[in-house]
Design an enzyme around this catalytic site. Structure first.
Site, PDB file in Angstrom:
ATOM      1  N   TYR A 184      -8.319   0.524   6.200  1.00  0.00           N
ATOM      2  CA  TYR A 184      -9.104   1.555   5.527  1.00  0.00           C
ATOM      3  C   TYR A 184      -9.534   2.630   6.511  1.00  0.00           C
ATOM      4  CZ  TYR A 184     -12.501   3.603   2.303  1.00  0.00           C
ATOM      5  OH  TYR A 184     -13.194   4.473   1.485  1.00  0.00           O
ATOM      6  N   ASP A 226      -6.407  -5.681  -0.892  1.00  0.00           N
ATOM      7  CA  ASP A 226      -7.452  -4.975  -1.628  1.00  0.00           C
ATOM      8  C   ASP A 226      -7.375  -5.315  -3.115  1.00  0.00           C
ATOM      9  OD1 ASP A 226      -9.463  -2.518  -1.500  1.00  0.00           O
ATOM     10  OD2 ASP A 226      -8.157  -2.217  -3.236  1.00  0.00           O
ATOM     11  N   TRP A 247      -8.378  -5.536   6.461  1.00  0.00           N
ATOM     12  CA  TRP A 247      -8.718  -4.572   5.409  1.00  0.00           C
ATOM     13  C   TRP A 247      -9.514  -3.409   5.988  1.00  0.00           C
ATOM     14  CZ3 TRP A 247     -13.035  -2.216   3.566  1.00  0.00           C
ATOM     15  CH2 TRP A 247     -12.915  -1.527   2.352  1.00  0.00           C
TER      16      TRP A 247
END
Length: 502
Positions: free
Chosen positions: A429, A445, A425
């Site tokens: 990002y 997410d 994640w």
């Protein structure tokens, strides 16, 4: 480039392709953007070039009517991960001006000769010519919008000599610096403040970008304020840590649709203007091609209605990759508000104070070197995340992990994943915002999952059909999730009242 397609774009004044290629008219010696309002030349009199630098190298000067030097950048450079794309991102950030061609080549891991050959073959100009075109645009901006003298403007724009500056201005604009300054005139010049017009392609969902930034604004480092006399429109303000010193930038939310954002920068070192402007462009994703995104995502049964509802939704980047990476770790498994509060405390404790505070801006975001040595008492997070944050900051500070505009995104992702406590994640990002990757996806997410549910998806869909624009899909899903949550909150009082009445 297919020249017949280019000519059709010029004939139809297609603004979507501004910055993607340039047309040059042999009979006038002028080059333009595709949307130039001048009468379309005959096909036999027009040539096409992939860059303004290539048109200038062929002996053409910039059109004074359409001003091709302020066209949006090509969306291709964010999309491409090859040598040319990475080189163009670094040149736009001013690396050639600061480090020369040798520094650019070293960052990319190639020889100067090979790099120059590749750029010439594809773009019709080498790194020096591409950087020179950028310097000319910066010089014009300084001459026409500030009170800097010509010599100061020359060196601030990155020229190594006044003679080189004079020759370039005459060649690109067919004017002397004095004539260029007088041609448009300077209005409302405020000492130390440089006004910018940051061009973009339409449509542009400005409200969504400002909402996104306001929700995540770090106290002391960023703020979003309602602009006085702006009819409710807002201004985004933040501090900037630039190669030559600190700065402050302001960007206005447009009160009505237009082809640019009005911005202002105040710089400790005016040589940082090129880098500041480019980083603001990345933050607001101004080089995107919204119609290309809509063509792909609009065909999806779940995303199609979201795209139609939010035309021109952008995928905001960031002005500082290191800051964004730190904030990504701070945001692991906590709410956006909690991450913002913790980031604000760290900025107040470890950030460098501004020479002169203004409004709610007081500090630069802390450097990774300072956070690597932060007192554990200041890190209000579990021990595992503290170790992850320290490890990340140490790796960024010593160069073990690189996140500059020219880095290979896959290599950077692998280096991040190798750090303890950094998972998929966080890496995705960072790719989406710090590295401006238009095709990053965050399947785990919670906002994406809620967005899919709000869009009517009952199962996890394959994201392959969304390539190469999956970052934009993420933002559409986040917006859908936020709207669904807001609608649910609005219903709660009514449900509570109904129960009470029973």
């Amino acid at each position: 480039m297919h020249e017949d397609a280019c000519y059709r774009a010029v004939s139809s004044k297609d603004a979507r392709l501004d910055g993607v290629f340039y047309s040059a008219v042999r009979t006038t010696g002028i080059y333009c953007r595709p949307s130039c309002p001048a009468r379309t030349p005959k096909r036999e009199n027009i040539d096409f070039y992939p860059t303004a630098a290539a048109a200038q190298a062929a002996g053409f000067r910039a059109c004074r009517r359409c001003r091709p030097d302020v066209a949006p950048g090509s969306p291709e450079w964010n999309l491409r991960a090859d040598l040319v794309g990475r080189a163009m991102r670094l040149i736009a950030d001013g690396v050639v001006d600061r480090e020369g061609v040798a520094g650019l080549a070293a960052r990319l891991g190639y020889s100067e000769r090979h790099l120059t050959r590749e750029l010439h073959a594809e773009l019709g100009a080498g790194p020096l010519a591409l950087a020179r075109t950028q310097r000319a645009q910066t010089a014009r901006l300084l001459l026409q919008t500030t009170d800097l003298g010509a010599t100061e403007a020359a060196f601030a724009a990155g020229f190594s000599s006044v003679r080189q500056f004079n020759d370039t201005i005459r060649e690109v604009y067919a004017m002397t610096p004095t004539e260029l300054r007088a041609h448009q005139g300077r209005r409302n010049v405020v000492h130390g403040v440089i006004p910018l017009r940051l061009a973009h392609r339409q449509p542009f969902d400005a409200a969504a970008v400002f909402d996104f930034l306001a929700l995540r604004a770090v106290p002391g480092v960023e703020e979003v304020v309602v602009r006085e006399g702006g009819g409710g429109a807002r201004t985004y303000r933040r501090t900037l840590a630039l190669p030559g010193g600190s700065g402050v930038a302001e960007v206005d939310e447009p009160a009505k649709p237009q082809g640019w954002l009005d911005a202002r920068v105040r710089l400790g070192n005016v040589r940082d203007l090129t880098a500041a402007a480019q980083r603001l462009r990345a933050l607001f994703d101004l080089d995107a091609d919204p119609e290309a995104v809509a063509e792909v995502l609009g065909a999806d049964p779940h995303l199609g209605p979201l795209v139609a509802k939010r035309p021109g939704l952008r995928s905001p980047g960031h002005v500082d990759a290191h800051e964004l990476a730190v904030r990504a770790v701070l945001g692991q498994q906590v709410t956006v508000a909690a991450a913002r509060t913790l980031a604000g405390r760290l900025a107040a404790r470890y950030g460098v104070p501004l020479p002169e505070a203004g409004g709610g801006l007081t500090h630069l975001f802390p450097s990774t070197a300072s956070l690597a040595e932060a007192d554990p008492a200041d890190l209000a997070m579990p021990l595992a995340r503290q170790r992850a944050l320290r490890g990340l900051c140490a790796a960024l500070a010593d160069g073990t992990v690189r996140l500059d505009p020219g880095v290979d995104r896959d290599e950077a992702s692998a280096a991040l994943l190798a750090l303890p406590g950094i998972g998929p994640w966080t890496v995705s990002y960072v790719r989406m915002r710090a590295l401006a990757d238009p095709d990053a996806y965050l399947p785990t997410d919670i906002g994406v999952r809620h967005g899919l549910r709000a869009a009517g998806s009952t199962a996890e869909p394959s994201s392959d059909g969304w390539r190469p624009w999956r970052s934009y899909a993420v933002h559409h899903l986040w917006v859908a999730a936020g709207e669904a949550a807001a609608a649910e909150r609005a219903l709660r009082p009514a449900k509570t009242s109904a129960k009470a009445s029973k």
